[in-house]
Design a protein around this motif. Structure first.
Motif, PDB file in Angstrom:
ATOM      1  N   THR A 138       0.826  -1.213   0.000  1.00 29.14           N
ATOM      2  CA  THR A 138       0.000   0.000   0.000  1.00 29.14           C
ATOM      3  C   THR A 138       0.854   1.255   0.000  1.00 29.14           C
ATOM      4  O   THR A 138       0.603   2.196  -0.767  1.00 29.14           O
ATOM      5  CB  THR A 138      -0.937  -0.015   1.220  1.00 29.14           C
ATOM      6  N   ALA A 139       1.887   1.273   0.841  1.00 27.29           N
ATOM      7  CA  ALA A 139       2.762   2.450   0.910  1.00 27.29           C
ATOM      8  C   ALA A 139       3.592   2.589  -0.358  1.00 27.29           C
ATOM      9  O   ALA A 139       3.852   3.708  -0.825  1.00 27.29           O
ATOM     10  CB  ALA A 139       3.663   2.360   2.137  1.00 27.29           C
ATOM     11  N   MET A 140       4.027   1.476  -0.941  1.00 31.18           N
ATOM     12  CA  MET A 140       4.758   1.530  -2.215  1.00 31.18           C
ATOM     13  C   MET A 140       3.875   2.095  -3.322  1.00 31.18           C
ATOM     14  O   MET A 140       4.330   2.915  -4.137  1.00 31.18           O
ATOM     15  CB  MET A 140       5.262   0.139  -2.597  1.00 31.18           C
ATOM     16  N   LYS A 141       2.624   1.674  -3.365  1.00 32.49           N
ATOM     17  CA  LYS A 141       1.687   2.191  -4.373  1.00 32.49           C
ATOM     18  C   LYS A 141       1.530   3.714  -4.238  1.00 32.49           C
ATOM     19  O   LYS A 141       1.530   4.434  -5.238  1.00 32.49           O
ATOM     20  CB  LYS A 141       0.321   1.518  -4.217  1.00 32.49           C
ATOM     21  N   GLU A 142       1.427   4.173  -2.994  1.00 33.82           N
ATOM     22  CA  GLU A 142       1.278   5.616  -2.755  1.00 33.82           C
ATOM     23  C   GLU A 142       2.530   6.370  -3.194  1.00 33.82           C
ATOM     24  O   GLU A 142       2.441   7.430  -3.829  1.00 33.82           O
ATOM     25  CB  GLU A 142       1.000   5.870  -1.270  1.00 33.82           C
ATOM     26  N   GLY A 143       3.702   5.827  -2.863  1.00 32.85           N
ATOM     27  CA  GLY A 143       4.951   6.478  -3.246  1.00 32.85           C
ATOM     28  C   GLY A 143       5.127   6.553  -4.747  1.00 32.85           C
ATOM     29  O   GLY A 143       5.574   7.580  -5.291  1.00 32.85           O
ATOM     30  N   LEU A 144       4.776   5.469  -5.443  1.00 33.25           N
ATOM     31  CA  LEU A 144       4.861   5.475  -6.904  1.00 33.25           C
ATOM     32  C   LEU A 144       3.885   6.484  -7.502  1.00 33.25           C
ATOM     33  O   LEU A 144       4.223   7.230  -8.426  1.00 33.25           O
ATOM     34  CB  LEU A 144       4.572   4.063  -7.449  1.00 33.25           C
ATOM     35  N   ALA A 145       2.669   6.527  -6.970  1.00 40.25           N
ATOM     36  CA  ALA A 145       1.656   7.448  -7.489  1.00 40.25           C
ATOM     37  C   ALA A 145       2.043   8.905  -7.269  1.00 40.25           C
ATOM     38  O   ALA A 145       1.736   9.781  -8.093  1.00 40.25           O
ATOM     39  CB  ALA A 145       0.304   7.155  -6.832  1.00 40.25           C
ATOM     40  N   GLN A 146       2.744   9.164  -6.157  1.00 39.50           N
ATOM     41  CA  GLN A 146       3.158  10.537  -5.840  1.00 39.50           C
ATOM     42  C   GLN A 146       4.463  10.931  -6.528  1.00 39.50           C
ATOM     43  O   GLN A 146       4.909  12.072  -6.408  1.00 39.50           O
ATOM     44  CB  GLN A 146       3.308  10.695  -4.327  1.00 39.50           C
ATOM     45  N   GLY A 147       5.078   9.986  -7.241  1.00 37.69           N
ATOM     46  CA  GLY A 147       6.323  10.287  -7.935  1.00 37.69           C
ATOM     47  C   GLY A 147       7.530  10.393  -7.025  1.00 37.69           C
ATOM     48  O   GLY A 147       8.543  11.003  -7.394  1.00 37.69           O
ATOM     49  N   LEU A 148       7.435   9.799  -5.825  1.00 35.88           N
ATOM     50  CA  LEU A 148       8.555   9.870  -4.883  1.00 35.88           C
ATOM     51  C   LEU A 148       9.722   8.993  -5.332  1.00 35.88           C
ATOM     52  O   LEU A 148      10.865   9.223  -4.947  1.00 35.88           O
ATOM     53  CB  LEU A 148       8.098   9.440  -3.484  1.00 35.88           C
ATOM     54  N   PHE A 149       9.419   7.976  -6.124  1.00 36.95           N
ATOM     55  CA  PHE A 149      10.438   7.089  -6.683  1.00 36.95           C
ATOM     56  C   PHE A 149       9.801   6.349  -7.848  1.00 36.95           C
ATOM     57  O   PHE A 149       8.575   6.368  -8.023  1.00 36.95           O
ATOM     58  CB  PHE A 149      10.957   6.091  -5.635  1.00 36.95           C
TER      59      PHE A 149
END
Length: 489
Positions: A9-20
């Motif tokens: 869930t946190a990885m999905k959020e990070g990818l969606a936000q362009g953090l990595f």
């Protein structure tokens, strides 16, 4: 991995936000595996080149609201689940160089959802074992104590998630092989309803028991992964046609007024004091949230392990006939005729535990023993199914321990098969009855080893299991604690 989140869930959020990007994430995953897997020994093969290509494709597609559900997320797969062009051994010398020409349905579903397959993880040979010491290739170690077993047969699947090498993995559960390693490693592990997840492309052990399921750090991740891999499959004749579309819709809902059965048989002295206390603590918590808990009886569970080992060994005997040294897999070089090809190939390539179960199964199916063993076991299985059906008329879930002990030392039980088989008594009944069951983190013992507590529900009621497990997880931090693993320099 420190700059990257650890859950799906946190990885999905990070990818969606362009953090990595997924490429950055997957490279970090392989760095983590390289730094820690010499200690843990979770992987039999890595899929780095193809994984990075898949990550690039995920980044190209992007992470908008219409992106595939697991786009760019790294996942590990147990090595008895077929992966196209990636060696699949079932941890056996028999399949040491076997490269499948197609994906198992669950792997195809992962790929369709955008997941990145990072590699294949270790297991007991042909899923026959409870410690991952029965692999033909290596012993996997428990990240919480590297002198202890990670459980089995999905020990590699559990160890790689517990070691934070990947956020999730797929395992298989024939008699507890997802839930027991989940308990030993402080994870959420679900055995789905029989027929909910396709078995097509899974190396068969016990065809009326085997189910693929997820091992994750959180309940939410587990439900998400199950939603991806579940579904009817025409390639699997046991696949259930009409299935729920979601399993996460009850997460966060109150359990007030819901009814919990607490079988007195699960309070046995065979279960360690630390685990009995953890189960009591979970029961007290559910009661504090308004659930109604009543002591009940599952009178025939005492026969569960006996029934399981007769039927599962018989099915293994039948399923493993295909490994004959002729069509694929290992062939003995020391054979001069057809019979020697069969006998020598199997003698040389199967491990001791596999041979033992084949012989047990063949004996119970033989003309002189069929009525005495296999038929009687099948009849008792029906009685066990009826026990569960009767309970679920009045209760939403059944509560109990997942295991009789926490993870024990490597070599501690491998020479005592009876003791090891008896330890499965708490998990095999769910497989006998075909019902879903979940293990979730519920504390630690006096040696700081994880404890798992188990819930059973009626068929196709996975959402209810997630509802209860998530209610507990929301107010406890056991799932957030992680083992300290020294990385290679």
């Amino acid at each position: 991995m420190s700059k990257f989140p650890e859950t799906i869930t946190a990885m999905k959020e990070g990818l969606a936000q362009g953090l990595f990007t997924s490429v950055e994430l997957v490279n970090a995953i392989f760095d983590r595996i390289e730094a820690t897997d010499e200690t843990i020994g979770a992987y039999l093969s890595l899929n780095k080149e193809a994984a990075l290509e898949a990550a690039k494709e995920a980044d190209r597609i992007g992470y908008g609201s219409d992106a595939p559900r697991l786009n760019g997320i790294p996942i590990a797969v147990k090595d008895n689940i077929l992966t196209e062009n990636l060696v699949t051994t079932a941890a056996s010398k028999m399949l040491e160089n076997f490269v499948p020409t197609y994906d198992a349905t669950v792997v195809a579903k992962l790929k369709a959802a955008g997941a990145v397959i990072v590699g294949k993880v270790n297991m007991d040979e042909f899923a026959m074992g409870s410690t991952t010491e029965r692999s033909a290739f290596k012993i996997t170690r428990n990240p919480w104590d590297t002198e202890s077993v990670p459980g089995g047969s999905s020990g590699g699947s559990a160890a790689t998630v517990a070691a934070r090498q990947v956020p999730a993995s797929l395992g298989t559960d024939t008699g507890g092989s997802i839930r027991q390693p989940a308990a030993f490693n402080g994870l959420v592990g679900l055995k789905p309803t029989y027929g909910l997840v396709s078995r097509y492309g899974v190396v068969a052990f016990g065809s009326s028991f085997d189910q693929v399921g997820p091992l994750t750090l959180t309940v939410e991740d587990n439900a998400l992964l199950l939603e991806v891999i579940a579904g009817h499959d025409n390639h699997d004749s046991t696949s259930i046609p009409d299935q729920p579309e979601t399993f996460s819709e009850k997460i966060g809902q109150s359990i007030e007024g819901m009814r919990i059965a607490f079988p007195k048989e699960f309070k046995s002295d065979i279960v360690s004091e630390d685990i009995r206390q953890a189960v009591k603590d979970v029961a007290d918590f559910f009661e504090s949230k308004g659930a109604i808990i009543e002591e009940v009886s599952l009178p025939h569970t005492q026969y569960g392990a006996n029934v399981y080992y007769i039927i599962a060994s018989a099915e293994a005997s039948s399923n493993l006939q295909r490994f004959d040294g002729i069509r694929y897999g290992y062939r003995s070089t020391d054979a001069t005729n057809l019979e020697e090809i069969y006998v020598n190939s199997r003698s040389e390539a199967f491990g001791d535990e596999v041979k033992k179960r084949i012989m047990l199964g063949t004996y119970s199916l033989s003309s002189g023993s069929f009525d005495k063993y296999f038929k009687k076991a099948a009849q008792v299985r029906t009685v066990i199914i009826q026990d569960f059906k009767k309970l679920f008329e009045d209760y939403d879930v059944i509560l109990g321990p997942t295991t009789t002990s926490t993870a024990y030392k490597i070599g501690g039980k491998i020479e005592n098969p009876v003791e090891m088989y008896v330890a499965d008594i708490l998990t095999v009944t769910a497989n006998l009855a075909g019902i879903p069951a979940i293990s979730f983190p519920a504390g630690f013992d006096k040696n700081n080893m994880p404890i798992g507590v188990q819930l059973h529900a009626n068929i196709l009621n996975e959402a209810t299991l997630y509802q209860f497990a998530a209610a507990f997880e929301a107010e406890h931090d056991f799932h957030l604690q992680k083992p300290a693993i020294e990385e290679a320099k």
